[in-house]
Design an enzyme around this catalytic site. Structure first.
Site, short mmCIF file in Angstrom:
data_model
loop_
_atom_site.label_atom_id
_atom_site.label_comp_id
_atom_site.label_asym_id
_atom_site.label_seq_id
_atom_site.Cartn_x
_atom_site.Cartn_y
_atom_site.Cartn_z
N GLU A 431 0.82 -1.22 0.00
CA GLU A 431 0.00 0.00 0.00
C GLU A 431 0.85 1.27 0.00
O GLU A 431 0.71 2.14 0.86
CB GLU A 431 -0.95 -0.01 1.21
CG GLU A 431 -1.90 -1.18 1.18
CD GLU A 431 -3.06 -1.09 2.15
OE1 GLU A 431 -3.03 -0.22 3.04
OE2 GLU A 431 -4.00 -1.89 2.01
N GLU A 507 -4.15 -8.91 0.07
CA GLU A 507 -4.67 -8.71 1.43
C GLU A 507 -6.19 -8.75 1.31
O GLU A 507 -6.76 -8.02 0.49
CB GLU A 507 -4.20 -7.36 1.96
CG GLU A 507 -4.00 -7.36 3.44
CD GLU A 507 -3.40 -6.05 3.92
OE1 GLU A 507 -2.23 -5.77 3.61
OE2 GLU A 507 -4.12 -5.30 4.60
C1 GAL Z 1 -4.42 -2.61 5.17
C2 GAL Z 1 -2.95 -2.60 5.59
C3 GAL Z 1 -2.69 -3.51 6.77
C4 GAL Z 1 -3.72 -3.25 7.82
C5 GAL Z 1 -5.08 -3.54 7.24
C6 GAL Z 1 -6.20 -3.44 8.23
O1 GAL Z 1 -4.76 -1.50 4.49
O2 GAL Z 1 -2.15 -3.01 4.52
O3 GAL Z 1 -1.41 -3.27 7.27
O4 GAL Z 1 -3.61 -1.94 8.22
O5 GAL Z 1 -5.31 -2.62 6.22
O6 GAL Z 1 -7.44 -3.65 7.60
#
Ligand code: GAL
Length: 815
Positions: A431, A507
């Protein structure tokens, strides 16, 4: 990489044969102070008043918790925030910031004179500055990087040498808990003047067929002996039974530093590495000058092929397979960042049993121990380098280092990890704010070029939350695999628009739950907030950018082109207590499939029912609702049986099958309008022929009556590292868990062990993990017991007012 390890209990090294490299783990004998002492590097300083510690060490994990620690006033653009907010607990509310000093004596016998001497640090959090005998050697700012320092010039043989390490953590350097101090192992290495360089082997398998495989071994040999200008390298390949199955030998002449060898040999009938058959081979490099053996160095590797296809997804050894992955932060919950092999192994065992086959080391280089375990246990790994590039997310984050260190940190990471068969891809970042910047693509290309230069056998990747930006500015084009963070709604469109992308969910989900907490009414909830700072375990609560697990399952099942997913997260971690944190008492996450104590949440069984092959039948919620008599308490079942029938006090509430026409019924079975009455619920699972195969019953619990203990291992090693995880439960007279109990319990450990930590998985509990009392959270908590180096017994007694005590004895035996 596995190297010969000699663990000694004193500062003295026993001389080995002249040709052997000596590797000594420096676990003991450290002094530590949490203060910036100007005289800390003085050889004559009397440090006996400093705290005596063992390394790996995390100075912050014992607390105390304090929500004022590293409080941050920031706008999290990634979470869609429009303005800055005050964040408490963002990095765990633990005292990780500030300066600390470590000192230790090093000694090598006088007859070792002439050897090269190195100190290897697997990770120091952070800004390490290393001194020997009062002189500055070097430093390493990125706390997740491993590094080796040459001490030879300043080292005195036959005398005490003083190693001093300054560590400094600035506030606002992370979005989650970093740990503090020398949190990964340190080793003292002495070698002959001609030896394999640090991380000096690179073993690849350019051709693999069932009949034979070619192994290519690239080796860097350092030569510090002016008289030597001819070196022979013999590399032998050993199979898992220890049989030599191939060998190759070559000679290099000249003064090039290091000398680079490229060798090839053939192994017939190679056994392939895979999650089901994690078979490792070992390359043993032997360095000779004339006929004298100067060094022996071992590298574990495996035979496997990888294919990432833009239409058909991921193939391992030619077999199509979805990545069923989870993201993991590096902390080990109540043990903090201090590396403990058994604690990591336990995490991986639980994940593997769930059907998980891959880990993403979000968002930084992991401990080597994790990679070694993944190799041995058959788990694939996405190794991730950075959470930020030049455009920071945190004032004192990696953005302050990027220009000077990114190339070095990434190169070193690849050199360290590229022999692991489990490693399947390199993530250059998560990100990145550069997704929005005009030159984002250029930065990505710079990093991908490093990946391709240092390891052309694996692809580069990155996780994009702003995929629109990354596609527009060329960032997505600059990685080999395009990772989408939380883009379940757009996979299909983007696949159509960019059929050239190899896509996957880097993710996914970010569902939130508190173990054993159920909120009513049960609903699909993308903005959960409750005034007890907990979230619901019906697994329909998730953050606004996320989704229920079910949504991502459907995408993965319906789209062959997706490689798979990495769920956020496998385990709860310290820091980032979303959806709370804006002046809330929470200090750890709710995202985990498994809680901070390592206790399974309901969600575990949802993933297991979809990911694994073993039969799963799990019913929720608990059935102790004195305050809901006559009211609705929906019942849900996570299962991979085709049909399940629910009975409440013996009365059938109907048979359910999975139904793909609705979001939640595709992966779960639900009985929404069940009215609560005390007694019991029972689910009976039937196979396709209608035969009853398995049943599960949950009974209404009576009054808390006794403490029940269950250890994960009855016998552990007496090595001062090994752990037994003891689950503590408050149960009624009949042994039913009291699922809403919050009794305060006292834990007493006697014998040859210590109470290392207590944890109940409640993100809002600010009791120190190091205390010997804690409340159970929804009837449960975990005590982590560690051995000493004396063999014998450890006795754990857990008591609470008006409760019958629980006791357990754990045996410890020689190393
Ligand atoms: C994402 C990020 C993670 C964590 C997650 C929580 O955007 O990459 O590190 O913060 O969100 O939902």
């Amino acid at each position: 990489m596995r190297i010969k390890l000699v663990v000694l209990l004193s500062f003295f090294l026993v001389p080995l044969a002249a040709q052997e490299r000596m590797v000594v783990r420096l676990d003991e004998g450290w002094r530590f102070i949490k203060e910036d002492i100007t005289s800390a590097t003085d050889v004559s300083l009397d440090d006996r008043q400093w705290q005596s510690v063992r390394v790996p060490h995390d100075w912050a994990i014992s607390g105390p918790f304090d929500l004022n620690q590293d409080m941050q006033f920031v706008q999290v653009i990634e979470d869609g925030e429009k303005e800055p907010k005050l964040r408490t607990g963002r990095t765990g509310a633990l005292p990780a910031t500030g300066v600390g000093w470590y000192r230790r004596k090093l000694h090598l016998p006088a007859d070792q004179k002439g050897k090269r001497v190195y100190v290897e640090f697997d990770g120091v959090m952070s800004n390490a500055q290393v001194y020997l005998n009062g002189r500055y050697i070097s430093g390493r700012p990125y706390g997740y990087s491993s590094f080796s320092l040459d001490l030879t010039g300043l080292f005195s043989f036959g005398k005490d040498n003083v190693l001093a390490v300054r560590v400094e953590n600035k506030p606002e350097m992370s979005r989650f808990y970093t740990g503090a101090g020398i949190y990964r192992p340190v080793r003292l290495v002495s070698t002959s003047s001609v030896h394999v360089a640090h991380w000096g082997t690179y073993v690849t398998t350019p051709q693999i067929s069932s009949g034979k495989a070619v192994v290519k071994i690239e080796t860097s040999v350092e030569n510090f002996d002016e008289k030597v200008d001819k070196v022979r390298l013999l590399t032998e390949i050993y199979d898992k039974e220890g049989k030599c199955v191939a060998r190759t030998s070559s000679v290099r002449k000249g003064k090039e530093q290091p000398l680079r060898f490229v060798q090839k040999c053939t192994v017939s009938q190679p056994s392939l590495w895979s999650p089901d058959t994690p078979i490792l081979y070992t390359a043993v490099s032997k360095v000779y000058v004339e006929d004298e053996l100067c060094d022996t160095y071992r590298t574990d590797f495996g035979f496997r092929t990888l294919k990432f296809d833009k239409e058909k997804g991921f193939f391992l050894n030619g077999e199509r397979m979805k990545l069923k992955g989870v993201c993991l932060h590096h902390d080990l919950g109540p043990l903090g960042a201090a590396v403990n092999t058994r604690a990591i192994e336990r995490q991986l065992e639980m994940l593997k049993e769930m059907g998980c086959n891959a880990i993403r080391t979000s968002h930084n280089p992991s401990a080597v121990e994790l990679l070694d375990l993944c190799d041995r246990m058959g788990i694939m790994v996405q190794v991730e380098a950075f959470d930020e590039w030049k455009m920071g997310k945190c004032t004192n984050g990696y953005n302050t280092l990027f220009d000077k260190w990114a190339e070095r940190d990434l190169t070193d990471l690849i050199h360290r990890d590229r022999n692991h068969p489990g490693v399947i891809m390199w993530s250059i970042g998560n990100e990145l704010r550069e997704q929005d910047a005009a030159d984002g693509g250029k930065v990505a290309q710079f990093l991908t070029d490093i990946v391709h230069r240092e390891d052309p056998t694996r692809p580069s990747t990155a996780g994009f939350n702003n995929h629109w930006g990354a596609i527009t500015n060329g960032l997505a084009d600059a990685v080999d695999l395009v990772g989408f963070n939380y883009k379940h709604f757009d996979y299909v469109n983007k696949h159509k628009e960019h059929p050239e992308y190899v896509l996957y969910g880097s993710e996914t989900s970010s569902a939130v739950s508190s173990r054993g907490v159920y909120k009513f009414p049960v609903r699909d909830n993308w903005e959960p907030w409750y005034n007890d700072y907990q979230v619901s375990s019906y697994d329909m609560d998730y953050v606004p950018w996320g989704s229920a697990p079910d949504t991502e399952f459907a995408q993965q099942d319906d789209n062959d082109f997706l490689l798979g997913e990495f769920v956020w997260t496998g385990f709860d971690y310290l820091g980032e207590p979303s959806p709370y944190g804006d002046g809330a008492p929470s200090r750890s996450s709710y995202f985990g499939i498994i809680d901070l104590a390592g206790l399974k949440k309901d969600r575990y069984y949802l993933y297991q029912s979809v990911w694994s092959d073993q039969p799963v039948l799990h019913v929720m919620p608990h059935w102790t609702w004195p305050d809901r008599i006559g009211q609705e308490v929906p019942v849900q079942c996570y299962t991979n049986y085709p049909k399940v029938e629910l009975f409440v006090n013996g009365v059938s509430k109907g048979v359910r099958t999975k139904d793909a026409s609705a979001k939640f019924t595709r992966y779960r079975m639900m009985w929404d309008s069940v009215k609560y009455e005390p007694g019991e619920i029972k689910v009976v699972a039937y196979d396709d022929t209608g035969r009853a195969c398995e049943e599960k019953t949950i009974k209404t619990a009576g009054q808390p009556y006794q403490v029940r203990l269950k250890e994960d291992r009855k016998q552990i090693h007496a090595d001062h590292k090994d752990l037994s995880f003891v689950t503590i439960e408050v149960v009624d007279k009949d042994g039913n868990l009291c699922p809403r109990d919050a009794s305060m319990l006292f834990v007493n450990v006697q014998g040859n062990g210590i109470l290392k930590a207590l944890c109940n998985g409640d993100a809002t509990d600010l009791t120190s993990f190091s205390s010997n009392y804690m409340r159970v959270f929804n009837g449960k908590m975990v005590a982590i017991v560690q051995s000493t180096d004396l063999a014998g017994e450890i006795k754990l007694v857990v008591s609470g007012e008006r409760l019958k005590k629980g006791e357990v004895t754990i045996g410890t035996s020689g190393n």
